[in-house]
Enzyme design. Structure first.
Site, PDB file in Angstrom:
ATOM      1  N   PRO A  23       0.830  -1.208   0.000  1.00 11.92           N
ATOM      2  CA  PRO A  23       0.000   0.000   0.000  1.00 11.92           C
ATOM      3  C   PRO A  23       0.860   1.251   0.000  1.00 11.92           C
ATOM      4  O   PRO A  23       1.857   1.337   0.723  1.00 11.92           O
ATOM      5  CB  PRO A  23      -0.789  -0.125   1.311  1.00 11.92           C
ATOM      6  CG  PRO A  23       0.069  -0.991   2.185  1.00 11.92           C
ATOM      7  CD  PRO A  23       0.747  -1.951   1.275  1.00 11.92           C
ATOM      8  N   HIS A 175      -4.821  -1.207   8.515  1.00 12.51           N
ATOM      9  CA  HIS A 175      -3.536  -0.487   8.577  1.00 12.51           C
ATOM     10  C   HIS A 175      -3.165  -0.254  10.043  1.00 12.51           C
ATOM     11  O   HIS A 175      -3.570   0.730  10.648  1.00 12.51           O
ATOM     12  CB  HIS A 175      -3.667   0.830   7.823  1.00 12.51           C
ATOM     13  CG  HIS A 175      -2.356   1.531   7.574  1.00 12.51           C
ATOM     14  ND1 HIS A 175      -1.172   1.155   8.161  1.00 12.51           N
ATOM     15  CD2 HIS A 175      -2.049   2.607   6.782  1.00 12.51           C
ATOM     16  CE1 HIS A 175      -0.195   1.950   7.746  1.00 12.51           C
ATOM     17  NE2 HIS A 175      -0.703   2.834   6.909  1.00 12.51           N
ATOM     18  N   GLY A 176      -2.358  -1.157  10.573  1.00 17.03           N
ATOM     19  CA  GLY A 176      -1.928  -1.036  11.964  1.00 17.03           C
ATOM     20  C   GLY A 176      -0.496  -0.551  12.097  1.00 17.03           C
ATOM     21  O   GLY A 176       0.135  -0.800  13.131  1.00 17.03           O
ATOM     22  N   ALA A 177       0.018   0.141  11.076  1.00 20.56           N
ATOM     23  CA  ALA A 177       1.441   0.474  11.022  1.00 20.56           C
ATOM     24  C   ALA A 177       1.692   1.972  10.931  1.00 20.56           C
ATOM     25  O   ALA A 177       0.767   2.787  10.945  1.00 20.56           O
ATOM     26  CB  ALA A 177       2.072  -0.235   9.815  1.00 20.56           C
ATOM     27  N   TYR A 180       0.036   5.440  12.781  1.00 22.99           N
ATOM     28  CA  TYR A 180      -1.366   5.846  12.714  1.00 22.99           C
ATOM     29  C   TYR A 180      -2.144   5.281  13.906  1.00 22.99           C
ATOM     30  O   TYR A 180      -1.543   4.878  14.898  1.00 22.99           O
ATOM     31  CB  TYR A 180      -1.949   5.471  11.354  1.00 22.99           C
ATOM     32  CG  TYR A 180      -1.223   6.172  10.232  1.00 22.99           C
ATOM     33  CD1 TYR A 180      -1.300   7.560  10.098  1.00 22.99           C
ATOM     34  CD2 TYR A 180      -0.401   5.478   9.347  1.00 22.99           C
ATOM     35  CE1 TYR A 180      -0.597   8.235   9.104  1.00 22.99           C
ATOM     36  CE2 TYR A 180       0.304   6.147   8.348  1.00 22.99           C
ATOM     37  CZ  TYR A 180       0.202   7.524   8.228  1.00 22.99           C
ATOM     38  OH  TYR A 180       0.900   8.186   7.252  1.00 22.99           O
ATOM     39  N   GLY A 313       6.975  -1.790  -2.704  1.00 27.37           N
ATOM     40  CA  GLY A 313       6.254  -0.537  -2.768  1.00 27.37           C
ATOM     41  C   GLY A 313       6.653   0.308  -3.953  1.00 27.37           C
ATOM     42  O   GLY A 313       6.123   0.171  -5.050  1.00 27.37           O
TER      43      GLY A 313
END
Length: 361
Positions: A23, A175-177, A180, A313
């Site tokens: 992402p 999105h746990g990174a 955030y 990425g």
């Protein structure tokens, strides 16, 4: 055949190779409505040869958007825009998950339609500036989330996941990174809570666990992935014991039957290799984007058994046919940095695939 180019099959995934697209924020959505740009379908369809595409972060509520230009999955118009994307990707033979995102304290009330202040685990402001309108302003002190706020955000993730699946996504990634909202619950300096969502390691991971479980209940665990970045200091979050925290998180979620755990490694803690020992399901490995994973590193990660799939990425931005370039040994193109976050088609859909006549050599 190389490790990266072999198919991968699990109870949740059937992939033609192991080169996933990570992402990446692109800021191409409508600044007011959060609807994906019309060119977004072409952008992702061009990259459909990836084992799996994970979209840019998609906000689940307006307070979780951050800056303008980020797409959402909150309104019917946003969902309709994404339906065009998934249709295009599937027509090109690809597979695509939506990354569900909430920025937490990394927002400003001027970016929210109702001028609401940002929310976070605790009332601790981030350092630095955020774009609001045509200016950059300091981050403000967020409101500490109440129990009702926590319940509402969890419900918002579950509803966004339902909209994603209805729009044709093959699944969702939470999105746990990268500093955030979920990472803010994990951090020692950003989570000062004394209730059940703070203090101990189990308290710090509780919000993440409950959100994953709610999303899995909404759309099925086999459609849900989680991305984490242990020991990553990005956006000012500090974790004093990343190994202890993420081992607990991985061990707690491992029996849930998720599609995958996506580990982005940035820091001194060798997160990918270590968490592999605590995760029996599919593991996607991704290295710090400032030091991109090259082909050889990806091959080695899979050969060592540390990862089943490797996420790339920035390499995918300028090389829409990245698996083919790996297969042929072709050189990789560079990114148009000037138009990385703005412009259509410049820096977005104008990167050419390899010619089919072999002239690249």
């Amino acid at each position: 055949m190389t490790n990266l180019l072999t198919p991968y099959v699990s109870p949740a995934l059937r992939l033609p190779n192991r080169v996933a697209m990570a992402p990446m924020t692109r800021f191409r959505a409508d600044a007011v409505t959060g609807v994906p740009h019309a060119a977004t379908a072409a952008y992702y369809a061009q990259r459909a040869s990836a084992a799996l595409i994970v979209t840019e972060g998609v906000f689940t509520e307006w307070r979780g958007r951050g800056e303008a230009g980020v797409p959402g999955l909150l309104t019917d118009g946003q969902a309709a825009g994404w339906a065009g994307v998934t249709t295009a990707v599937h027509a090109a033979g690809g597979r695509i998950f939506a990354q569900l995102w909430h920025v937490g304290r990394l927002n400003h009330h001027l970016n929210n339609p109702g001028a609401e202040r940002p929310i976070a685990p605790s009332a601790v402001a981030a350092e630095g500036l955020v774009r609001a309108g045509d200016a950059k302003v300091p981050f403000e002190v967020p409101e500490a989330m109440t129990a009702q706020d926590i319940d509402a955000v969890i419900a918002g993730f579950a509803e966004a996941a339902r909209k994603a699946v209805a729009a044709g996504f093959d699944g969702v990634e939470i999105h746990g990174a990268n500093g955030y909202l979920f990472k803010q619950f994990h951090g020692d300096n950003t989570n000062l809570r004394t209730d059940g969502y703070g203090g101990s390691v189990n308290g710090r991971v509780r919000f993440t666990v409950e959100t994953v479980e709610a999303v899995a209940e909404a759309v099925g665990a086999e459609r849900v992935g989680l991305r984490v970045s242990p020991d990553n200091p990005e956006n000012g979050v500090a974790e004093s014991d990343p190994a202890g925290l993420y081992r607990v998180l991985a061990t707690t979620l491992d029996p849930r039957g998720l599609a995958y755990l996506h580990v982005s490694e940035k820091g001194r803690y060798p997160a990918i290799a270590d968490l592999r020992k605590h995760w029996s399901g599919t593991l996607i490995g991704n290295h710090d984007p400032a030091d991109p994973t090259d082909r050889a590193t990806g091959e080695a990660m899979i050969a060592a058994g540390h990862a089943d799939i490797v996420a790339y990425g920035r390499s995918f931005i300028a090389n829409p046919d990245l698996p083919r370039r790996f297969a042929t040994g072709a050189p990789l193109a560079g990114i148009n940095e000037e138009h990385l976050y703005a412009g259509v088609p410049d820096g977005y859909t104008d990167y050419a695939p390899l010619p089919h006549d072999g002239t690249w050599s």
